[in-house]
Design an enzyme around this catalytic site. Structure first.
Site, PDB file in Angstrom:
ATOM      1  N   HIS A 308      63.062  50.634 -38.899  1.00 24.92           N
ATOM      2  CA  HIS A 308      61.897  51.394 -39.337  1.00 24.92           C
ATOM      3  C   HIS A 308      60.657  50.540 -39.149  1.00 24.92           C
ATOM      4  O   HIS A 308      60.704  49.331 -39.350  1.00 24.92           O
ATOM      5  CB  HIS A 308      62.029  51.807 -40.809  1.00 24.92           C
ATOM      6  CG  HIS A 308      61.094  52.907 -41.182  1.00 24.92           C
ATOM      7  ND1 HIS A 308      59.799  52.679 -41.573  1.00 24.92           N
ATOM      8  CD2 HIS A 308      61.272  54.248 -41.176  1.00 24.92           C
ATOM      9  CE1 HIS A 308      59.216  53.842 -41.798  1.00 24.92           C
ATOM     10  NE2 HIS A 308      60.081  54.807 -41.572  1.00 24.92           N
ATOM     11  N   ASP A 366      67.505  58.784 -41.794  1.00 19.13           N
ATOM     12  CA  ASP A 366      68.271  59.663 -40.912  1.00 19.13           C
ATOM     13  C   ASP A 366      69.705  59.217 -40.678  1.00 19.13           C
ATOM     14  O   ASP A 366      70.470  59.938 -40.035  1.00 19.13           O
ATOM     15  CB  ASP A 366      67.550  59.793 -39.557  1.00 19.13           C
ATOM     16  CG  ASP A 366      66.297  60.634 -39.683  1.00 19.13           C
ATOM     17  OD1 ASP A 366      66.333  61.580 -40.488  1.00 19.13           O
ATOM     18  OD2 ASP A 366      65.303  60.353 -39.001  1.00 19.13           O
TER      19      ASP A 366
HETATM   20  N1  CMC Z   1      68.909  49.626 -32.615  1.00 20.00           N
HETATM   21  C1  CMC Z   1      68.874  48.450 -31.952  1.00 20.00           C
HETATM   22  N2  CMC Z   1      67.787  47.665 -31.862  1.00 20.00           N
HETATM   23  C2  CMC Z   1      66.687  48.090 -32.484  1.00 20.00           C
HETATM   24  C3  CMC Z   1      66.646  49.296 -33.212  1.00 20.00           C
HETATM   25  C4  CMC Z   1      67.816  50.064 -33.265  1.00 20.00           C
HETATM   26  N3  CMC Z   1      67.843  51.225 -33.936  1.00 20.00           N
HETATM   27  N4  CMC Z   1      65.413  49.471 -33.724  1.00 20.00           N
HETATM   28  C5  CMC Z   1      64.692  48.408 -33.333  1.00 20.00           C
HETATM   29  N5  CMC Z   1      65.468  47.571 -32.585  1.00 20.00           N
HETATM   30  C6  CMC Z   1      65.069  46.262 -32.015  1.00 20.00           C
HETATM   31  C7  CMC Z   1      64.213  46.444 -30.791  1.00 20.00           C
HETATM   32  O1  CMC Z   1      64.998  46.490 -29.618  1.00 20.00           O
HETATM   33  C8  CMC Z   1      63.333  45.227 -30.870  1.00 20.00           C
HETATM   34  O2  CMC Z   1      64.103  44.119 -30.460  1.00 20.00           O
HETATM   35  P1  CMC Z   1      63.427  42.931 -29.571  1.00 20.00           P
HETATM   36  O3  CMC Z   1      62.465  42.287 -30.516  1.00 20.00           O
HETATM   37  O4  CMC Z   1      64.560  42.072 -29.167  1.00 20.00           O
HETATM   38  O5  CMC Z   1      62.739  43.605 -28.417  1.00 20.00           O
HETATM   39  C9  CMC Z   1      63.082  45.057 -32.364  1.00 20.00           C
HETATM   40  O6  CMC Z   1      64.243  45.636 -32.990  1.00 20.00           O
HETATM   41  C10 CMC Z   1      61.822  45.747 -32.867  1.00 20.00           C
HETATM   42  O7  CMC Z   1      61.912  47.124 -32.478  1.00 20.00           O
HETATM   43  P2  CMC Z   1      60.663  48.058 -32.161  1.00 20.00           P
HETATM   44  O8  CMC Z   1      61.115  49.196 -31.320  1.00 20.00           O
HETATM   45  O9  CMC Z   1      59.542  47.205 -31.655  1.00 20.00           O
HETATM   46  O10 CMC Z   1      60.292  48.560 -33.621  1.00 20.00           O
HETATM   47  P3  CMC Z   1      59.334  49.771 -33.955  1.00 20.00           P
HETATM   48  O11 CMC Z   1      58.778  49.509 -35.288  1.00 20.00           O
HETATM   49  O12 CMC Z   1      58.359  50.022 -32.850  1.00 20.00           O
HETATM   50  O13 CMC Z   1      60.310  51.044 -33.981  1.00 20.00           O
HETATM   51  C11 CMC Z   1      61.856  52.667 -34.739  1.00 20.00           C
HETATM   52  C12 CMC Z   1      60.796  51.636 -35.153  1.00 20.00           C
HETATM   53  C13 CMC Z   1      62.244  53.487 -35.954  1.00 20.00           C
HETATM   54  C14 CMC Z   1      61.242  53.629 -33.702  1.00 20.00           C
HETATM   55  C15 CMC Z   1      63.076  51.940 -34.141  1.00 20.00           C
HETATM   56  O14 CMC Z   1      63.643  51.085 -35.116  1.00 20.00           O
HETATM   57  C16 CMC Z   1      64.116  52.901 -33.593  1.00 20.00           C
HETATM   58  O15 CMC Z   1      64.010  53.325 -32.438  1.00 20.00           O
HETATM   59  N6  CMC Z   1      65.146  53.264 -34.403  1.00 20.00           N
HETATM   60  C17 CMC Z   1      66.128  54.221 -33.970  1.00 20.00           C
HETATM   61  C18 CMC Z   1      65.587  55.630 -34.102  1.00 20.00           C
HETATM   62  C19 CMC Z   1      65.517  56.074 -35.542  1.00 20.00           C
HETATM   63  O16 CMC Z   1      66.449  55.923 -36.313  1.00 20.00           O
HETATM   64  N7  CMC Z   1      64.375  56.699 -35.914  1.00 20.00           N
HETATM   65  C20 CMC Z   1      64.162  57.241 -37.249  1.00 20.00           C
HETATM   66  C21 CMC Z   1      63.125  56.472 -37.999  1.00 20.00           C
HETATM   67  S1  CMC Z   1      63.070  56.887 -39.751  1.00 20.00           S
HETATM   68  C22 CMC Z   1      62.668  58.543 -39.851  1.00 20.00           C
HETATM   69  C23 CMC Z   1      61.394  58.939 -39.208  1.00 20.00           C
HETATM   70  O17 CMC Z   1      60.453  58.176 -39.048  1.00 20.00           O
HETATM   71  O18 CMC Z   1      61.316  60.088 -38.851  1.00 20.00           O
END
Ligand code: CMC
Length: 431
Positions: A308, A366
């Site tokens: 998140h 989720d």
């Molecule tokens: N699985 C594996 N690696 C992950 C995940 C994941 N679910 N989420 C983040 N990472 C890694 C990402 O690859 C990155 O690694 P590195 O530093 O080596 O490149 C690091 O963690 C930071 O990730 P980010 O994408 O820069 O983080 P963000 O804050 O931009 O994204 C997020 C947040 C929620 C979009 C992301 O964690 C994600 O895609 N999660 C899976 C989708 C999900 O469950 N979404 C629902 C969010 S909660 C409900 C809502 O908001 O609606």
């Protein structure tokens, strides 16, 4: 909002600018950089809004490190235990918990706005049977702008209230009609003798030729999920509603923009993606192999329902939903639900793994919600629609807050231009 002062000096020209750091009631200060361009000739650069507050808001507070979520100051755990979705919707909009009389009036108003103009029902016929329900919901919500002309003066208090009640009241009707359309079954009219989620369940699952009894456990489970999903400060869909709404557009179209933004798998679409993922993994024995693919930087696979932008410790909503999974599945006689067992195992293994620990990745709202939706009979394609029904409460609260804000201006981000500098057009014959 009180302010501390920061002095910023540009080393290139020695010019100083005084920046105010606004203090909210709790949480980090926010540096007011609106004078930077005028004073220093520079923009700030923050893709993805990692450290940028786009607005002041008094609705929801999150402390991502401590796993705290407050709606209007009330902890989500207390609201989940004692409140219900309509009371929470009132709270989000009005800022205070209602008296019993105010709650009764609000509930009556919502139930009196549940029907849809019959001409809207005809719009569904234009969709193919396999249209995704989110596509139908986004379209029908936008089309409300073409029907409800008496609630679109955004500067009229009464119009804003009627619009907000209509949105909360009609979303279940719109959602259920999308589901019935896909099934080829007759639409069920709303029933005002039922409560909010009971009515939604009957519109989804009843048919005109048989009587239908709402299972109170199912209705309660949905109500709890709706409380947990009702608002989450400036998330992508709410920010979309605010950005679209800041143009002064018809409010129904701003809500439709929010529905579309919610659909993405990084946001509300994740609940559907989690169940897809669990089904693909199939068995607890395949958890290590799946997590190895997630950790492989070239794999492009994410553990859906994990991570998140704001929560870097735990998501309090996931904790409540995990508990609820135990209760709901237990009472439905599905304690050995294989999908739930698989999700628990994935969480257990991931939380001990350095990849997830070092990146502060925890289950989010989720991760478990789809398991409950499935247990109460909601099909996967409708999971994100359920989220949209709940988040409507937050969208209308934020939209109302924004329109009433004397600081409101059209939201117009700037950019760091990286394209070609000026060049002359070359006729096609000379290229
Ligand atoms: N699985 C594996 N690696 C992950 C995940 C994941 N679910 N989420 C983040 N990472 C890694 C990402 O690859 C990155 O690694 P590195 O530093 O080596 O490149 C690091 O963690 C930071 O990730 P980010 O994408 O820069 O983080 P963000 O804050 O931009 O994204 C997020 C947040 C929620 C979009 C992301 O964690 C994600 O895609 N999660 C899976 C989708 C999900 O469950 N979404 C629902 C969010 S909660 C409900 C809502 O908001 O609606």
């Amino acid at each position: 909002m009180t302010s501390k002062k920061f002095q910023l000096t540009n080393p290139a020209n020695g010019r100083s600018t005084e920046l105010a750091a606004h203090q909210g009631s709790v949480g980090p200060d926010a540096l007011d950089i609106s004078a930077l361009l005028k004073d220093q000739g520079v923009f700030t650069y923050d893709p993805g809004f990692m450290a940028t507050a786009a607005t002041a808001s008094a609705i929801t507070y999150i402390d991502g490190d401590a796993g705290v979520l407050l709606y209007r100051g009330y902890p989500i755990e207390q609201l989940a235990q004692h409140s219900n979705f309509l009371e929470v919707s009132y709270l989000l909009q009005k800022g205070e918990l209602p008296s019993s009389k105010a709650l009764a009036l609000f509930t009556t108003s919502i139930s009196r706005h549940t029907m849809l103009n019959e001409w809207i029902m005809r719009l569904y016929r234009g969709f193919h049977h396999d249209a995704h329900p989110m596509a139908m919901v986004a379209t029908i919500v936008a089309s409300l702008a073409a029907f409800y002309h008496d609630s679109t003066d955004i500067y009229d208090d009464r119009h804003r209230v009627i619009f907000s009640h209509r949105m909360i009241a009609k979303l279940p009707t719109i959602a259920a009609a999308a589901y019935k359309h896909a099934l080829g079954q007759p639409h069920m009219y709303p029933r005002n003798d039922l409560d909010y989620t009971g009515n939604l369940l009957q519109m989804l699952f009843a048919v005109p030729c048989e009587s239908y009894a709402v299972d109170p456990l199912h209705a309660k489970a949905l109500d709890l999920l709706f409380i947990l999903h009702a608002d989450h400060e400036q998330n992508a869909s709410t920010s979309t509603v605010r950005l679209a709404g800041s143009t002064g557009c018809n409010p129904y179209t701003a809500m439709s923009a929010g529905v579309s933004a919610l659909w993405g798998p990084a946001h509300g679409g994740a609940n559907e993606a989690v169940v897809d993922m669990l089904e693909k993994i199939g068995d607890v024995s395949r958890v290590p192999e799946f997590l190895a693919r997630v950790k492989d930087s070239k794999g492009g696979v994410r553990l859906m329902g994990f991570g998140h932008r704001v929560y870097k410790n735990f998501d309090p909503r996931a904790t409540i939903i995990r508990e609820m999974c135990h209760k709901v599945l237990g009472r439905l006689g599905q304690s050995d639900n294989p999908l739930f067992e698989l999700a628990l195992k994935l969480e257990e293994v991931a939380l001990k793994d350095d990849y997830f620990i070092s990146r502060k990745l925890y289950p989010n709202v989720d991760f478990y919600s789809g398991i409950i939706y499935r247990a109460v009979g909601i099909p996967r394609s409708m999971f994100t629609v359920m989220f949209a029904i709940a988040r409507t409460a937050g969208w209308v609260a934020h939209w109302q807050e924004m329109i009433a804000d004397p600081e409101m201006r059209i939201a117009r981000p700037r950019q760091l231009y990286t394209g070609p500098t000026r060049r002359d057009y070359v006729p096609v014959s000379k290229r």
